[in-house]
Write a protein that holds these residues in place. Structure first.
Motif, short mmCIF file in Angstrom:
data_model
loop_
_atom_site.label_atom_id
_atom_site.label_comp_id
_atom_site.label_asym_id
_atom_site.label_seq_id
_atom_site.Cartn_x
_atom_site.Cartn_y
_atom_site.Cartn_z
N TYR A 109 -1.24 -3.95 -4.65
CA TYR A 109 -1.88 -3.77 -3.35
C TYR A 109 -1.54 -4.95 -2.44
N ARG B 220 -1.51 6.09 1.15
CA ARG B 220 -1.49 4.73 0.58
C ARG B 220 -1.62 3.67 1.67
N LYS C 30 -3.26 -2.23 5.24
CA LYS C 30 -3.43 -2.26 3.79
C LYS C 30 -2.52 -1.22 3.16
N GLN D 61 -1.63 0.43 -0.53
CA GLN D 61 -2.00 0.56 -1.95
C GLN D 61 -0.80 1.05 -2.75
#
Lengths: 111, 114
Positions: free
Chosen positions: B18, B64, B78, B80
Motif C-alpha cells: 500500500y 485500488r 492512496k 492499495q
C-alpha cells in the motif's frame, strides 16, 4: 470522448531555427487551452488562451487559438538548447472543468 | 505555500504493498487535481477536488485507487495492492476555481513498483 491531439510527436532542430507546434482538440464545454513546458517532472505554465485570434507572447514564445478550427499553435523563434523539452497542450473543459492533456511534442534543439 | 508541494519525490515499493502520496496545494487554491504520467505519455487525469469533495473521479483506473482531501487543503492519493503497471509519475496540481485561473503543478512523485 474528449481528446487533445498534438503534432508532431517529436522534432529535432538546430539552434536559431523557428518551430511551430500544433494542438487540436475535441472537448465539450471548452473553457480554455493551456500550454506547458515539461523538462523534468513538473509541467511549467507557458500560456492560457481563451479567446480566438489573440496572440499571447512571452519573449521568443508565442501562441494563438483558433476556436473555429479547434486548434492552437505554439511558436518558438531563434531556438536555443534550453528550449529542449516536452511541450504539452491541455484543454480545460467538460462538465467538471477537467484539464485534458495531449501526449506532448518532444523538442530537441541541437547546438 | 509558494508552490504545490508533493511528497515523497520518489517511492519504490514492492508489488502488493500500500502507498500514500501527499499533495500540499498552493495556499488558498480550492481546486486540486491528480494526474498520472507514464513515460512518453501526456498526463492522464485521475481525480479533481473542489474543496473537500471530489467533483470528478472518473479517471481513477479501478477501486485500488482512492484520494481524499478532508479539510479542503492537503490531499492524499492512496493506492492499495500496488501492481507493476502503477509505476509512473503522479502529478498534483492546484488552482483557484474559475475558467481564467492558471493550474500549477507540483514536482510529482515518482512511484516504482518492483
Amino acid at each position: 470522448e474528449d481528446k487533445v491531439v498534438q503534432s508532431p510527436l517529436s522534432l529535432v532542430v538546430h539552434e536559431g531555427d523557428t518551430v511551430t507546434l500544433n494542438c487540436s482538440y475535441e472537448v465539450t464545454n471548452f473553457r480554455s487551452l493551456l500550454w506547458y513546458k515539461q523538462e523534468k517532472k513538473a509541467p511549467t505554465f507557458l500560456f492560457m488562451l481563451t479567446s480566438s485570434g489573440i496572440e499571447k507572447k512571452s519573449g521568443r514564445l508565442s501562441s494563438i487559438l483558433d476556436k473555429k478550427e479547434l486548434s492552437s499553435i505554439l511558436n518558438i523563434t531563434a531556438t536555443q538548447t534550453g528550449d529542449s523539452a516536452i511541450y504539452l497542450c491541455a484543454v480545460l473543459g467538460g462538465a467538471t472543468n477537467k484539464l485534458i492533456f495531449g501526449t506532448g511534442t518532444l523538442l530537441a534543439v541541437q547546438p | 505555500g509558494a508552490g504545490v508541494s508533493q511528497t515523497p519525490s520518489n517511492k519504490v515499493t514492492e508489488k502488493g504493498k500500500y502507498v500514500e502520496l501527499r499533495c500540499d496545494p498552493i495556499s488558498g487554491h480550492t481546486a486540486l487535481y491528480w494526474y498520472r504520467q507514464s513515460l512518453g505519455q501526456g498526463p492522464e487525469f485521475l481525480i479533481y477536488f473542489q474543496g473537500t469533495g471530489a467533483a470528478d473521479d472518473s479517471g481513477l483506473p479501478n477501486d485500488r485507487f482512492f484520494a481524499v482531501r478532508p479539510e479542503g487543503s492537503v490531499s492524499t492519493l492512496k493506492i492499495q495492492r500496488t501492481e507493476r503497471g502503477d509505476s509512473a509519475v503522479y502529478l498534483c496540481a492546484s488552482s483557484l476555481i474559475g475558467t481564467g485561473n492558471t493550474i500549477y503543478f507540483g514536482e510529482g512523485s515518482w512511484l516504482t513498483v518492483v
